[in-house]
Design an enzyme around this catalytic site. Structure first.
Site, PDB file in Angstrom:
ATOM      1  N   GLU A  43       1.484  21.604  31.641  1.00 45.60           N
ATOM      2  CA  GLU A  43       0.859  21.441  31.124  1.00 45.60           C
ATOM      3  C   GLU A  43       0.412  21.885  29.568  1.00 45.60           C
ATOM      4  O   GLU A  43       0.497  23.568  29.321  1.00 45.60           O
ATOM      5  CB  GLU A  43      -0.884  21.132  31.637  1.00 45.60           C
ATOM      6  CG  GLU A  43      -1.386  20.726  30.402  1.00 45.60           C
ATOM      7  CD  GLU A  43      -3.717  20.609  30.837  1.00 45.60           C
ATOM      8  OE1 GLU A  43      -4.270  19.680  30.119  1.00 45.60           O
ATOM      9  OE2 GLU A  43      -3.546  21.300  31.983  1.00 45.60           O
ATOM     10  N   ASP A 108      -7.983  38.009  27.321  1.00 49.65           N
ATOM     11  CA  ASP A 108      -7.880  37.409  25.939  1.00 49.65           C
ATOM     12  C   ASP A 108      -9.350  38.720  25.629  1.00 49.65           C
ATOM     13  O   ASP A 108     -10.411  38.768  26.238  1.00 49.65           O
ATOM     14  CB  ASP A 108      -9.419  36.009  25.547  1.00 49.65           C
ATOM     15  CG  ASP A 108      -9.760  35.621  24.624  1.00 49.65           C
ATOM     16  OD1 ASP A 108      -9.385  36.344  23.898  1.00 49.65           O
ATOM     17  OD2 ASP A 108     -10.322  34.891  24.253  1.00 49.65           O
ATOM     18  N   ASP A 110     -11.801  39.374  22.120  1.00 51.30           N
ATOM     19  CA  ASP A 110     -11.959  39.042  20.944  1.00 51.30           C
ATOM     20  C   ASP A 110     -12.913  40.213  20.105  1.00 51.30           C
ATOM     21  O   ASP A 110     -13.822  40.668  21.277  1.00 51.30           O
ATOM     22  CB  ASP A 110     -12.895  38.110  21.035  1.00 51.30           C
ATOM     23  CG  ASP A 110     -13.491  36.773  19.661  1.00 51.30           C
ATOM     24  OD1 ASP A 110     -14.329  37.540  19.538  1.00 51.30           O
ATOM     25  OD2 ASP A 110     -12.029  35.891  19.404  1.00 51.30           O
ATOM     26  N   CYS A 121     -17.825  45.250   9.913  1.00 45.49           N
ATOM     27  CA  CYS A 121     -17.611  43.570   9.615  1.00 45.49           C
ATOM     28  C   CYS A 121     -18.477  42.940  10.698  1.00 45.49           C
ATOM     29  O   CYS A 121     -19.249  43.894  11.198  1.00 45.49           O
ATOM     30  CB  CYS A 121     -16.413  42.706  10.046  1.00 45.49           C
ATOM     31  SG  CYS A 121     -15.351  43.472   9.000  1.00 45.49           S
ATOM     32  N   SER A 159      -4.250  36.669  18.126  1.00 46.12           N
ATOM     33  CA  SER A 159      -4.956  35.372  18.110  1.00 46.12           C
ATOM     34  C   SER A 159      -4.998  34.355  16.741  1.00 46.12           C
ATOM     35  O   SER A 159      -5.530  33.765  16.860  1.00 46.12           O
ATOM     36  CB  SER A 159      -5.980  35.449  18.405  1.00 46.12           C
ATOM     37  OG  SER A 159      -6.671  35.797  17.972  1.00 46.12           O
ATOM     38  N   GLY A 160      -4.693  35.185  15.586  1.00 49.39           N
ATOM     39  CA  GLY A 160      -4.635  34.455  13.975  1.00 49.39           C
ATOM     40  C   GLY A 160      -5.658  34.736  13.669  1.00 49.39           C
ATOM     41  O   GLY A 160      -5.807  34.389  11.990  1.00 49.39           O
ATOM     42  N   HIS A 165      -4.362  38.557  22.720  1.00 53.60           N
ATOM     43  CA  HIS A 165      -4.198  37.450  23.960  1.00 53.60           C
ATOM     44  C   HIS A 165      -2.954  38.281  24.843  1.00 53.60           C
ATOM     45  O   HIS A 165      -2.231  38.619  24.119  1.00 53.60           O
ATOM     46  CB  HIS A 165      -4.265  36.053  23.995  1.00 53.60           C
ATOM     47  CG  HIS A 165      -5.076  35.537  22.695  1.00 53.60           C
ATOM     48  ND1 HIS A 165      -4.412  33.973  22.561  1.00 53.60           N
ATOM     49  CD2 HIS A 165      -6.351  35.393  23.330  1.00 53.60           C
ATOM     50  CE1 HIS A 165      -5.390  33.794  22.238  1.00 53.60           C
ATOM     51  NE2 HIS A 165      -6.825  34.260  22.339  1.00 53.60           N
ATOM     52  N   ASP A 311     -12.967  38.886  27.997  1.00 57.08           N
ATOM     53  CA  ASP A 311     -13.606  37.650  28.007  1.00 57.08           C
ATOM     54  C   ASP A 311     -13.530  37.255  29.673  1.00 57.08           C
ATOM     55  O   ASP A 311     -12.285  36.572  29.841  1.00 57.08           O
ATOM     56  CB  ASP A 311     -13.702  36.323  27.302  1.00 57.08           C
ATOM     57  CG  ASP A 311     -14.062  35.465  27.320  1.00 57.08           C
ATOM     58  OD1 ASP A 311     -14.437  35.489  28.615  1.00 57.08           O
ATOM     59  OD2 ASP A 311     -13.545  34.543  26.291  1.00 57.08           O
ATOM     60  N   HIS A 320      -6.903  27.213  33.560  1.00 61.06           N
ATOM     61  CA  HIS A 320      -8.036  27.871  31.531  1.00 61.06           C
ATOM     62  C   HIS A 320      -6.371  26.926  30.905  1.00 61.06           C
ATOM     63  O   HIS A 320      -5.452  28.186  31.672  1.00 61.06           O
ATOM     64  CB  HIS A 320      -8.048  28.890  32.147  1.00 61.06           C
ATOM     65  CG  HIS A 320      -8.745  29.335  30.802  1.00 61.06           C
ATOM     66  ND1 HIS A 320      -9.546  29.064  30.457  1.00 61.06           N
ATOM     67  CD2 HIS A 320      -8.352  30.122  29.558  1.00 61.06           C
ATOM     68  CE1 HIS A 320     -10.075  29.403  29.208  1.00 61.06           C
ATOM     69  NE2 HIS A 320      -8.669  30.055  27.754  1.00 61.06           N
ATOM     70  N   LEU A 321      -6.418  26.249  29.748  1.00 62.84           N
ATOM     71  CA  LEU A 321      -5.480  26.488  28.907  1.00 62.84           C
ATOM     72  C   LEU A 321      -5.762  27.688  27.606  1.00 62.84           C
ATOM     73  O   LEU A 321      -6.585  28.079  27.298  1.00 62.84           O
ATOM     74  CB  LEU A 321      -5.387  25.445  28.371  1.00 62.84           C
ATOM     75  CG  LEU A 321      -5.230  24.386  29.284  1.00 62.84           C
ATOM     76  CD1 LEU A 321      -6.852  22.749  28.352  1.00 62.84           C
ATOM     77  CD2 LEU A 321      -4.431  23.841  28.874  1.00 62.84           C
ATOM     78  N   LEU A 322      -4.624  28.185  27.283  1.00 65.38           N
ATOM     79  CA  LEU A 322      -5.071  29.314  26.348  1.00 65.38           C
ATOM     80  C   LEU A 322      -3.464  29.125  25.455  1.00 65.38           C
ATOM     81  O   LEU A 322      -2.542  28.419  25.300  1.00 65.38           O
ATOM     82  CB  LEU A 322      -4.102  30.517  26.307  1.00 65.38           C
ATOM     83  CG  LEU A 322      -4.840  31.798  25.741  1.00 65.38           C
ATOM     84  CD1 LEU A 322      -6.023  32.078  25.659  1.00 65.38           C
ATOM     85  CD2 LEU A 322      -4.570  33.458  26.274  1.00 65.38           C
TER      86      LEU A 322
END
Length: 425
Positions: A43, A108, A110, A121, A159-160, A165, A311, A320-322
């Site tokens: 997918e 993941d 974060d 920060c 992850s940008g 990830h 996470d 799950h989509l990544l």
């Protein structure tokens, strides 16, 4: 770190057409050159401008995927599991016959999960100082997964913006059920609980030893605690910071004594406050139950401030989509590039290429080519440039990293096929 300019639709389309490594992504997901169910039944989900979300797309090969991406020009796209049927045929298949069967084991991490402890920060912001939290998490998790589970094919992807990830493509990891994924995540999870919970490490009873898998990580994390938590971040410098520490000390008398010391001299550094705590522990007398309880508490505190914060929900379910590697983060314009875990300390998110930077590099390369040829590039030259445009940009080492990772997966498939028993008569 201030966010660079967000790329517009025209720039995104140029990136997809000229730079996105569709073939490399195909080889990585497919584990081979010839299309298999690992790709054809996979997918893909697209996010379009205006938060339009298109799920259950599937493709025969890399070229089909590229054509659709260039047609839709999504702000990003995500990769999901391999299903029992092609996702694009979902509406024609009985619901009971459409199930996820294979999926990389993904994790993941974060930076927002570290907001309660980082001091440099907060929220979406990130700098080279707080990136150390991510670097430590990568180092610990990478070693734990390789040594404790025996997995070899780990792909770490920035992850940008403020996280990282992990995709694990070993055959055994791909076939894990949801329950098995939950068990793996549960084994690797040490930090549990929300903001309202003070003590987030509960991996032992009282002063009993830590589980061996966690004990192995404690030594390196103790060094990180000294350098990162005490000296760089100064997590216990403020009243809020040292009150949080006091909540984690199980002996009220010791916590009370420390509170009085720090109230009288609130300017004491975090390192000084930690030394104060160690002196109080020593004063209870080695071999006593209180000494054992407080020594265990010190270890738990080190873990609470330095152990990877996962996470868990991302990892538990096959469906799950990544976000796909090499997608562009819509807020920063930075490309989600692979990261070498052995050099994670040297990785700087502020130097990750942006779409605008890459397109500029491409234009400069094309201009240099024409200048060298003494005029405009011919049709053949233009096609040459187009085929491997990414090689002329700062994206090159990252795509080569993915290609090397994919080659190792394909080599593993070839070896397993050679070693398979001959069932012919």
């Amino acid at each position: 770190m201030s966010d660079p300019k967000t790329p517009d639709a025209e720039e995104m389309l140029a990136f997809y057409r000229r730079l996105y490594p569709f073939k490399s992504i195909y080889h990585w997901l497919n584990h081979g050159h010839t299309p298999t169910r690992l790709f054809t039944h996979r997918e893909f989900a697209f996010t379009l401008p205006g938060d339009v979300y298109l799920r259950y797309n599937s493709f025969t090969n890399a070229e089909e995927l590229k054509q659709q991406v260039c047609k839709l020009n999504p702000t990003r796209f995500e990769i999901g599991p391999v299903y029992t049927a092609k996702p694009k045929d979902k509406k024609t298949v009985r619901p009971a016959a459409f199930k996820p069967v294979l999926r990389e084991l993904v994790f993941d991490i974060d930076m927002t999960d570290y907001d309660s402890i980082r001091t440099c920060c907060s929220d979406a912001s990130i700098c080279s100082r707080c990136w150390v939290f991510i670097a430590v998490a990568v180092r610990v998790l990478d070693e734990a997964i390789r040594n404790q589970f025996g997995y070899k094919h780990l792909l770490w992807v920035y992850s940008g913006r403020r996280g990282i990830h992990l995709w694990i493509s070993d055959k055994e990891a791909m076939g894990l059920t949801d329950d098995q994924r939950k068990a793996v995540v549960g084994w690797l999870t040490v930090i549990v609980g929300g903001k309202e919970m003070h003590k987030k490490v509960n991996v032992r009873t009282g002063s009993k030893p830590l589980p061996p898998s966690i004990q192995m990580a404690l030594g390196p994390l103790a060094e990180t605690f000294q350098d990162l938590i005490l000296e760089d971040q100064e997590c216990f410098a403020s009243k809020e910071g040292w009150e949080t520490l006091l909540h984690l000390i199980p002996d009220k008398n010791v916590a009370g004594k420390l509170r009085e010391i720090w109230k009288e001299d609130p300017e004491r550094s975090s390192a000084d406050k930690w030394n104060d705590f160690k002196k109080q522990v020593k004063a209870t007398g080695k071999g006593t139950p209180t000494y054992a309880l407080l020594s265990a508490a010190m270890e738990d505190i080190i873990l609470q401030y330095t152990y990877p914060r996962l996470d868990a929900e991302v990892s538990k379910h096959r469906n799950h989509l990544l976000k796909a590697p090499f997608c562009v983060h819509p807020k920063t314009g930075r490309v989600c590039v692979p990261v070498d875990p052995t050099r994670i300390e040297q990785f700087n998110p502020e130097t990750v290429p942006t779409v605008m930077q890459l397109l500029k590099e491409l234009d400069e390369a094309s201009q240099n080519k024409m200048d060298t040829d003494g005029g405009e590039a011919g049709e053949g030259d233009a096609e040459n440039l187009k085929e491997k445009d990414w090689e002329k940009t700062s994206l090159k080492p990252y795509i080569e990293m993915l290609d090397k990772h994919a080659a190792a997966l394909m080599d593993e498939v070839r070896k397993s096929m050679r070693n398979a028993p001959d069932l012919t008569w």
